[in-house]
Design a protein around this motif. Sequence first.
Motif, PDB file in Angstrom:
ATOM      1  N   SER A  14       1.786  -1.986  14.926  1.00 59.13           N
ATOM      2  CA  SER A  14       1.585  -3.096  12.472  1.00 59.13           C
ATOM      3  C   SER A  14       2.579  -2.184  12.651  1.00 59.13           C
ATOM      4  CB  SER A  14       0.221  -2.031  11.716  1.00 59.13           C
ATOM      5  OG  SER A  14      -0.189  -3.048  12.447  1.00 59.13           O
ATOM      6  N   THR A  15       3.681  -2.974  11.825  1.00 61.28           N
ATOM      7  CA  THR A  15       4.263  -2.830  10.799  1.00 61.28           C
ATOM      8  C   THR A  15       3.694  -2.048   9.330  1.00 61.28           C
ATOM      9  OG1 THR A  15       4.653  -5.049   9.968  1.00 61.28           O
ATOM     10  CG2 THR A  15       5.689  -4.198  11.642  1.00 61.28           C
ATOM     11  N   THR A  16       4.525  -1.584   8.672  1.00 59.35           N
ATOM     12  CA  THR A  16       3.674  -0.407   7.429  1.00 59.35           C
ATOM     13  C   THR A  16       4.311  -0.712   6.388  1.00 59.35           C
ATOM     14  OG1 THR A  16       5.423   1.564   8.298  1.00 59.35           O
ATOM     15  CG2 THR A  16       2.909   0.966   9.237  1.00 59.35           C
ATOM     16  N   PHE A  17       3.967  -0.593   5.405  1.00 60.59           N
ATOM     17  CA  PHE A  17       5.007  -0.756   3.825  1.00 60.59           C
ATOM     18  C   PHE A  17       4.050  -0.093   3.014  1.00 60.59           C
ATOM     19  CE2 PHE A  17       2.899  -4.541   4.643  1.00 60.59           C
ATOM     20  CZ  PHE A  17       1.891  -5.043   3.621  1.00 60.59           C
ATOM     21  N   CYS A  18       4.703  -0.185   1.731  1.00 61.16           N
ATOM     22  CA  CYS A  18       3.659   0.534   0.351  1.00 61.16           C
ATOM     23  C   CYS A  18       4.055  -0.039  -0.832  1.00 61.16           C
ATOM     24  CB  CYS A  18       3.890   1.823   0.312  1.00 61.16           C
ATOM     25  SG  CYS A  18       5.519   2.416  -0.510  1.00 61.16           S
ATOM     26  N   ILE A  19       3.304  -0.212  -1.682  1.00 62.91           N
ATOM     27  CA  ILE A  19       2.925  -0.147  -2.998  1.00 62.91           C
ATOM     28  C   ILE A  19       2.658   0.511  -3.947  1.00 62.91           C
ATOM     29  CG2 ILE A  19       2.135  -1.779  -4.930  1.00 62.91           C
ATOM     30  CD1 ILE A  19       1.283  -3.772  -3.014  1.00 62.91           C
ATOM     31  N   ASP A  20       3.562   1.215  -5.145  1.00 61.86           N
ATOM     32  CA  ASP A  20       3.413   2.515  -5.349  1.00 61.86           C
ATOM     33  C   ASP A  20       2.783   1.593  -6.964  1.00 61.86           C
ATOM     34  OD1 ASP A  20       4.671   4.300  -3.633  1.00 61.86           O
ATOM     35  OD2 ASP A  20       6.459   3.432  -4.905  1.00 61.86           O
ATOM     36  N   VAL A  21       2.122   2.730  -7.640  1.00 62.74           N
ATOM     37  CA  VAL A  21       1.181   2.468  -8.692  1.00 62.74           C
ATOM     38  C   VAL A  21       2.019   3.741  -9.987  1.00 62.74           C
ATOM     39  CG1 VAL A  21      -1.180   2.408  -9.602  1.00 62.74           C
ATOM     40  CG2 VAL A  21      -0.493   1.433  -7.261  1.00 62.74           C
ATOM     41  N   TYR A  22       2.348   3.231 -10.948  1.00 64.44           N
ATOM     42  CA  TYR A  22       2.720   3.939 -11.891  1.00 64.44           C
ATOM     43  C   TYR A  22       1.746   3.402 -13.473  1.00 64.44           C
ATOM     44  CZ  TYR A  22       7.138   3.952  -9.253  1.00 64.44           C
ATOM     45  OH  TYR A  22       8.133   4.482  -8.951  1.00 64.44           O
ATOM     46  N   LEU A  23       1.306   4.794 -13.900  1.00 61.15           N
ATOM     47  CA  LEU A  23      -0.147   5.220 -15.137  1.00 61.15           C
ATOM     48  C   LEU A  23       0.904   5.291 -16.258  1.00 61.15           C
ATOM     49  CD1 LEU A  23      -2.398   3.790 -15.685  1.00 61.15           C
ATOM     50  CD2 LEU A  23      -3.723   5.849 -14.920  1.00 61.15           C
ATOM     51  N   GLU A  24       1.080   5.097 -17.203  1.00 61.51           N
ATOM     52  CA  GLU A  24       1.450   6.004 -18.317  1.00 61.51           C
ATOM     53  C   GLU A  24       0.965   6.393 -19.460  1.00 61.51           C
ATOM     54  OE1 GLU A  24       4.933   3.319 -19.685  1.00 61.51           O
ATOM     55  OE2 GLU A  24       6.470   3.275 -17.858  1.00 61.51           O
ATOM     56  N   ASN A  25       0.315   7.546 -19.897  1.00 63.03           N
ATOM     57  CA  ASN A  25       0.033   7.640 -21.175  1.00 63.03           C
ATOM     58  C   ASN A  25      -1.678   7.874 -20.728  1.00 63.03           C
ATOM     59  OD1 ASN A  25       1.959   7.747 -22.625  1.00 63.03           O
ATOM     60  ND2 ASN A  25       2.400   5.128 -23.458  1.00 63.03           N
ATOM     61  N   THR A  26      -1.800   8.445 -19.656  1.00 62.19           N
ATOM     62  CA  THR A  26      -3.220   8.788 -19.546  1.00 62.19           C
ATOM     63  C   THR A  26      -3.817  10.239 -19.391  1.00 62.19           C
ATOM     64  OG1 THR A  26      -1.847   9.557 -17.234  1.00 62.19           O
ATOM     65  CG2 THR A  26      -2.243   7.414 -17.364  1.00 62.19           C
ATOM     66  N   ALA A  27      -3.435  10.700 -20.469  1.00 61.90           N
ATOM     67  CA  ALA A  27      -3.740  11.582 -21.288  1.00 61.90           C
ATOM     68  C   ALA A  27      -5.232  11.846 -21.465  1.00 61.90           C
ATOM     69  CB  ALA A  27      -3.733  12.281 -22.449  1.00 61.90           C
ATOM     70  N   THR A  28      -5.995  10.869 -21.526  1.00 63.71           N
ATOM     71  CA  THR A  28      -7.876  10.743 -22.168  1.00 63.71           C
ATOM     72  C   THR A  28      -7.802  10.241 -21.015  1.00 63.71           C
ATOM     73  OG1 THR A  28      -7.411   8.377 -23.468  1.00 63.71           O
ATOM     74  CG2 THR A  28      -7.027  10.864 -24.641  1.00 63.71           C
ATOM     75  N   SER A  39      -0.760  -1.804   6.462  1.00 66.30           N
ATOM     76  CA  SER A  39       0.373  -2.470   7.512  1.00 66.30           C
ATOM     77  C   SER A  39      -0.207  -3.743   7.533  1.00 66.30           C
ATOM     78  CB  SER A  39      -0.300  -1.248   8.463  1.00 66.30           C
ATOM     79  OG  SER A  39      -1.877  -1.851   8.823  1.00 66.30           O
ATOM     80  N   ALA A  40       0.410  -4.401   8.459  1.00 64.40           N
ATOM     81  CA  ALA A  40       0.611  -5.642   8.857  1.00 64.40           C
ATOM     82  C   ALA A  40       0.101  -6.090  10.310  1.00 64.40           C
ATOM     83  CB  ALA A  40       1.856  -6.598   8.392  1.00 64.40           C
ATOM     84  N   SER A  41       0.026  -6.697  10.820  1.00 65.12           N
ATOM     85  CA  SER A  41      -0.713  -6.674  11.980  1.00 65.12           C
ATOM     86  C   SER A  41      -0.086  -8.410  12.638  1.00 65.12           C
ATOM     87  CB  SER A  41      -2.472  -6.914  12.429  1.00 65.12           C
ATOM     88  OG  SER A  41      -3.020  -8.144  11.764  1.00 65.12           O
ATOM     89  N   GLU A  42      -0.180  -8.684  13.862  1.00 66.81           N
ATOM     90  CA  GLU A  42       0.784 -10.417  14.564  1.00 66.81           C
ATOM     91  C   GLU A  42      -0.094 -11.047  13.782  1.00 66.81           C
ATOM     92  OE1 GLU A  42       0.110 -10.412  18.639  1.00 66.81           O
ATOM     93  OE2 GLU A  42      -1.375  -9.389  18.622  1.00 66.81           O
TER      94      GLU A  42
END
Length: 255
Positions: free
Chosen positions: A72-86, A153-156
């Motif tokens: 498979s081919t691989t890749f990623c998505i990044d997740v950001y979270l702001e103001n998460t103190a609570t 990942s993505a397959s055929e």
Amino acid sequence: MKMNVYCYDKACCALVLAAMSLTVGEVTAAETGAPASEARQTVVTNIGFNGTATLTVAPNALRVVPGTSKSSTTFCIDVYLENTATIAVLDATVEVPAGVTLDDVTPTERVVEGTPISKDASSDGYNVTMGSSVTQALAVSGNSGKLCSLQMSASEAFASSANVVIKGVTAMDTNGNAKAFGDELTVRLERVERGNVNGEDAITANDASLVLQLVASKISARTEGVVYDAADVNGDGQVTAQDASLILQMVAGKK
């Protein structure tokens, strides 16, 4: 934190790429990290608690080459979270298109060490949860920044362009109050054929030229406009002059 994720593989190695040089003669897929992508971000609407919280993903579009019968081919998505103190727990559902798999959820140093992270397949994608206790905040090292990476990942079987959708995102604060993010996050996966190294409409001799430049280290897998995985035409995990030859055969109608 609970999240349902529909996504793809380990393209999150982009930072490693920056520290690596390509090998003259051949370039292995292991050195490339994620496919070429657009680095734009999509933001989900704010929620309450003590102030607001904003969820963001990057990129919001990725060029993805289908895998082969071998890998498979691989890749990623990044997740950001702001103001998460609570915020103590996050839960979401991630929908992925056919042929795409969510392989892992990798937290950053912002997430408290030992925080439980679960990823369960469901009928509509993946259930992802980060955190389990309302007595301890999920992230403590700052109120803004990257929270985790969704490695995919993505397959055929990835046959056409489609979206990864992160939806049903719910947060719980340290007092046990739960609130939902009102919007969905959508990341567009643009399917690119092997041989279409520049990601344009047609495969041409220019794509073969880009392969040879990769082999000679004149350009890198991170060069803007290059879809690295598409340069591995024969799917053997390497980029060599043979791949350039195969592209020229495609252009000449011999393959």
